[in-house]
Write an enzyme that holds these catalytic residues in place. Sequence first.
Site, PDB file in Angstrom:
ATOM      1  CB  CYS A 155      31.449 -24.984 -42.881  1.00 56.65           C
ATOM      2  SG  CYS A 155      29.814 -25.719 -43.123  1.00 56.65           S
ATOM      3  CB  SER A 182      22.663   0.650 -40.450  1.00 50.76           C
ATOM      4  OG  SER A 182      22.105  -0.356 -41.258  1.00 50.76           O
ATOM      5  CD  GLU A 234      19.145  -4.604 -31.618  1.00 49.04           C
ATOM      6  OE1 GLU A 234      19.248  -4.145 -32.783  1.00 49.04           O
ATOM      7  OE2 GLU A 234      19.931  -5.445 -31.152  1.00 49.04           O
ATOM      8  CB  THR A 254      18.618  18.599 -32.512  1.00 47.74           C
ATOM      9  OG1 THR A 254      17.839  19.802 -32.657  1.00 47.74           O
ATOM     10  CG2 THR A 254      20.017  18.953 -32.045  1.00 47.74           C
ATOM     11  CG  HIS A 281      30.237 -22.407 -38.830  1.00 46.41           C
ATOM     12  ND1 HIS A 281      30.626 -21.599 -39.878  1.00 46.41           N
ATOM     13  CD2 HIS A 281      29.422 -23.355 -39.368  1.00 46.41           C
ATOM     14  CE1 HIS A 281      30.061 -22.016 -40.993  1.00 46.41           C
ATOM     15  NE2 HIS A 281      29.326 -23.086 -40.714  1.00 46.41           N
ATOM     16  CG  ASP A 319      22.281  -6.844 -33.858  1.00 45.83           C
ATOM     17  OD1 ASP A 319      23.423  -6.435 -34.132  1.00 45.83           O
ATOM     18  OD2 ASP A 319      21.245  -6.230 -34.175  1.00 45.83           O
ATOM     19  CD  GLU A 334      32.786 -19.162 -38.033  1.00 50.76           C
ATOM     20  OE1 GLU A 334      31.981 -19.206 -38.988  1.00 50.76           O
ATOM     21  OE2 GLU A 334      33.585 -20.089 -37.769  1.00 50.76           O
TER      22      GLU A 334
END
EC number: 6.3.4.2
Length: 543
Positions: free
Chosen positions: A381, A14, A139, A187, A515, A71, A517
């Site tokens: 939906c 995360s 990624e 570090t 959907h 992602d 969005e």
Amino acid sequence: MARFIFITGGVVSSLGKGLMAASLAALLQARGYRVRIRKFDPYLNVDPGTMSPYQHGEVYVTDDGAETDLDLGHYERFTGVPGRQTDNVTSGRIYSDILARERRGDYLGATVQVIPHVTDAIKAFAQNDVDDLDFVLCEIGGTVGDIESLPFIEAIRQLRNEVGEENVSFVHVTLVPYIAAAGELKTKPTQHSVRELTSLGIQPDILVCRCEQPLPQEERNKIALFCNVRKEAVIPALDASSIYEVPLNYHDEGLDREVLRSFGIAPRHAPDLSRWLDIVDRIDNPEGEVTVGIVGKYTGLQDAYKSLQEALVHGGLANRVKVHIRWLDSELFEGTSPDLDKLEPMHAILVPGGFGSRGSEGKINAIRFARERKVPFFGICLGMQMACIEGLRHLGGIEGASTTEFGETSEPVVGLITEWMTEEGIERREEGGDLGGTMRLGAYPADLKPGSRIAQVYGSGKISERHRHRYEVNAKYVEPLEKDGLMFAGWSPDGLLPETVERPDHPWFIGVQFHPELKSKPFDPHPLFASFIEAAVRQSRLV
């Protein structure tokens, strides 16, 4: 030939690798390069489609019907490049494909092993369909050192040797924690993470260091010395007030410049960051504010509605207002004394998609509140399906109106769809079959009724939107619903599947089976969300 940028993470999960990848891709785009971002997920699920939102956040769906990691939503929102089936792969999918080939005898009796068979499959995924690109960003999920990610790390090590070091760059995202008691940034975790990565054969070219406090030059020099990278390639990444500031912050720290330098590319010109500057200006200088209540089932984890959350922000950008989101557990509005007072301050109410019966009665009560109180309402939906059930129960007098998703019912307003038309022909599903990948997934067209509110919002009578659901509104209930004032304004082109509903006698009441969005972007807000927030602004002036 496309160049590859592989992004790994260390110390903890995360850290924002997805946002970093999306931001870097946006910066390379702003310099005129063609980019695509891909995600390797080490878990054994074939895809996240059957995973709980509390485990994995939302499932992001592409036009071609892939159920993917959230992602990929960041990737699309930041670059505008539509995701595809080939942009997300899991260990589960790779092993599933390999085992299927082994059962067919494709390996001609060879012993099937992680090396070379699994690593070759990963490399093939990374290199698939990249001929028209300048950069492919990949990624790798998880944290370096996890056993699950080892085949992916080995695969990208091999790939650098195969395509040439000049065509691959490794970016490692780590944590530089601040120890409050000591008043120091430490570090050592970054040093250990890089040591772990180099022990696997990969020397990072660039380090992105997440930190809560500014990273002094002395600490950057120390990280560079012990991790064997250039000082300029140690990039601080502090928390930002908005994710849409992140590309600008990374540019200020020189991330895109250092990535190009790692490939031996001299920047041709400064990137055009005008649209990102405009977005940040709209966020920092709103001309008003509204409050939207999201009445849902997974409100305890906002990542379950990540694209929805961002689409509402985009609607605010379109209207230059700040959108305050109130996450309301739908179970609050159930029982003999539902707490409807919590809906009073809302300038608009949204009921999102979801699965299962928990909280459904609360959603229905919230929809009734929005209908009766003339509060702008948006159902997505399951939210559209609940709006139909609410209408029949409280206006049509059919108290038993329900959905077969929640169990047997004498009035199945919503039911399981077992076949539907696609561009390739009829798609069929068996009741009781596998759950994974068996929904109506991906982009489907719809025809909108001329003169309807939704047609006016889109400015078109034909649309294409992304779906992810198993149940549809039963067309036999259309007539009684329309008698009660609910207009079915959108249909599938064959006229069999209802796609949108609205109430013409309401200030703003729209439900959609798809959907929207998933296609909204900060520089191109979805018209439904722009219109919804515009209605919320009008409502705020009435309160």
